[in-house]
Motif scaffolding. Structure first.
Motif, PDB file in Angstrom:
ATOM      1  N   GLN A 265     -34.314 -66.982  11.669  1.00 25.83           N
ATOM      2  CA  GLN A 265     -33.556 -66.647  12.777  1.00 25.83           C
ATOM      3  C   GLN A 265     -32.084 -66.489  12.440  1.00 25.83           C
ATOM      4  N   PHE A 266     -31.636 -67.324  11.449  1.00 24.34           N
ATOM      5  CA  PHE A 266     -30.077 -67.464  11.048  1.00 24.34           C
ATOM      6  C   PHE A 266     -29.772 -66.294  10.249  1.00 24.34           C
ATOM      7  N   TYR A 267     -30.876 -65.642   9.500  1.00 27.55           N
ATOM      8  CA  TYR A 267     -30.199 -64.326   8.815  1.00 27.55           C
ATOM      9  C   TYR A 267     -30.950 -63.296   9.259  1.00 27.55           C
ATOM     10  N   ARG A 268     -31.278 -63.187  10.718  1.00 26.09           N
ATOM     11  CA  ARG A 268     -31.680 -62.055  11.440  1.00 26.09           C
ATOM     12  C   ARG A 268     -30.886 -60.991  11.201  1.00 26.09           C
ATOM     13  N   ASN A 269     -29.304 -61.267  11.561  1.00 23.07           N
ATOM     14  CA  ASN A 269     -28.266 -60.114  11.478  1.00 23.07           C
ATOM     15  C   ASN A 269     -27.480 -60.692  10.266  1.00 23.07           C
ATOM     16  N   HIS A 285     -26.022 -57.288   8.702  1.00 20.10           N
ATOM     17  CA  HIS A 285     -27.166 -55.921   8.797  1.00 20.10           C
ATOM     18  C   HIS A 285     -26.799 -54.936   9.595  1.00 20.10           C
ATOM     19  N   HIS A 286     -26.409 -55.588  11.058  1.00 15.23           N
ATOM     20  CA  HIS A 286     -26.530 -54.647  12.162  1.00 15.23           C
ATOM     21  C   HIS A 286     -25.089 -54.543  12.850  1.00 15.23           C
ATOM     22  N   ALA A 287     -24.442 -53.625  12.993  1.00 12.63           N
ATOM     23  CA  ALA A 287     -23.042 -53.772  13.691  1.00 12.63           C
ATOM     24  C   ALA A 287     -23.247 -53.907  15.520  1.00 12.63           C
ATOM     25  N   LEU A 288     -22.297 -54.673  15.957  1.00 18.85           N
ATOM     26  CA  LEU A 288     -22.368 -55.385  17.138  1.00 18.85           C
ATOM     27  C   LEU A 288     -21.923 -54.284  18.160  1.00 18.85           C
ATOM     28  N   SER A 289     -22.489 -54.232  19.332  1.00 17.45           N
ATOM     29  CA  SER A 289     -21.978 -53.240  20.321  1.00 17.45           C
ATOM     30  C   SER A 289     -20.597 -53.514  20.863  1.00 17.45           C
ATOM     31  N   GLU A 290     -20.028 -52.615  21.527  1.00 20.44           N
ATOM     32  CA  GLU A 290     -18.524 -52.805  21.972  1.00 20.44           C
ATOM     33  C   GLU A 290     -18.634 -53.991  23.166  1.00 20.44           C
TER      34      GLU A 290
END
Length: 359
Positions: A265-269, A285-290
């Motif tokens: 879980q720690f490395y999910r993103n 790995h994934h950008a965050l939403s505004e």
């Protein structure tokens, strides 16, 4: 933090009319590959050795220096083949008998970690160490053994293989336990296990080691880590020897699957982090939403020395980060103090509901 050349080491020095600084530079030109970003680092290393030779330190000091450098270089070389694999260091008692429930639990842990393509690092001994390697299997095991004056054997999984490294100094071996770890699992043990647990927590708490998951694993209804945590709350937290959030640096679980899942879980993103000048950079790995960025500014403002959180793609100016070009960066002026809260921030960015939707 980025390397800062030591002004003392950069001074021009001579011996018997010979320009030693020039000789060092000539040696570097003969040995260091062209375009290496490490040239300044290698120069400082060589100058340090030359200065020690000029001072002609006592033989014991020289032997310590030689053995330390030799062991580190040998370990760097041996571990290069496993560089791209995530690794989990497992600590626990070498005296745990095969018939003990904790032995079975550690064996299950090794198996669960291997299923998730995580390598298991231990001290290569018996007990918990042997169990974790047994469960993981040789292809997913690394043993960091210590050479002792009396007969010392590694466990059956790694003995006699290239997955076993031997060290003369405990402190060098301990360095690699932490340096190579993308997570740490601590099982019940003796003085050594407690020493390792507190040192790891101290290194992360003070920012001397990168933030990674620290998992306390005990059998169901076990009281070993529960009692230890109770002591920390009563004596350390209540007396303000630690911040309340420091206890967030570790998680107590009671099954091998929970331990492995906590690490996954720690490395999910979250991918990794680094300091860049005065800013802390989190690679994702994934950008965050505004909306998520706005929540960070609201709920984690205490982590920032100034301004707030910004998000950006790979910058071509960061030539040393080409291998991470596909990762998004979260950047902020971290206060460098509250790593327990930083762990909470990582939990936030790992939640899928906080990721930006694909275009």
């Amino acid at each position: 933090m980025p390397h800062q050349p030591d002004d003392y080491l950069e001074r021009h020095f001579k011996s018997s009319g010979i320009d030693l600084a020039q000789k060092v530079d000539e040696l570097l030109k003969l040995t260091v590959p062209g375009g290496s970003l490490n040239n300044t680092l290698y120069r400082d290393m060589l100058v340090t050795i030359v200065r020690m030779a000029q001072a002609d330190r006592n033989r014991w000091d020289a032997k310590i220096m030689l053995q330390t450098l030799r062991e580190m270089e040998r370990a760097f070389s041996a571990l290069e083949q496993f560089k791209r694999r995530r690794k989990v260091t497992v600590f626990g008692s070498a005296r745990t008998p095969v018939e003990h429930p904790l032995y079975a639990l550690a064996c299950q842990l090794g198996s669960e970690l291997a299923k998730r393509e995580l390598m298991v690092i231990t001290g290569a001994g018996g007990g918990i160490m042997a169990a974790a390697h047994e469960g993981a299997g040789l292809d997913n095991s690394l043993g960091l053994n210590i050479t002792l004056p009396f007969e010392q054997h590694a466990n059956a999984t790694v003995e006699g293989t290239e997955n076993l490294l031997s060290f003369h100094f405990f402190f060098v071996r301990k360095l690699f336990f932490v340096k190579e770890a993308d997570a740490l699992v601590l099982c019940p043990g003796g003085f050594g296990t407690l020493d390792e647990a507190l040192e790891v927590l101290t290194l992360i708490q003070t920012g001397k080691s990168p933030l990674v998951p620290v998992v306390l694993l005990d059998e169901p209804n076990g009281s070993y880590w529960q009692d230890a945590l109770g002591f920390m709350r009563r004596q350390l937290e209540d007396n303000r020897y630690i911040l309340p959030s420091d206890l967030k640096l570790m998680r107590l679980v009671n099954s091998a699957e929970e331990a492995a899942e906590e690490i996954s879980q720690f490395y999910r993103n979250f991918h990794s982090s680094r300091w860049l000048k005065n800013n802390f950079v989190v690679r994702m790995h994934h950008a965050l939403s505004e909306a998520a960025i706005a929540q960070l500014d609201e709920h984690f403002a205490d982590l920032c020395m100034s301004t707030g959180f910004t998000q950006q793609a790979y910058n071509e100016a960061d030539k040393d980060e080409l291998e991470f070009a596909e990762l998004t960066r979260l950047i902020f002026a971290f206060n460098g103090r509250d790593h327990g809260r930083l762990r909470e921030l990582m939990d936030f960015i790992n939640l899928p509901e906080n990721w930006a939707k694909p275009a």
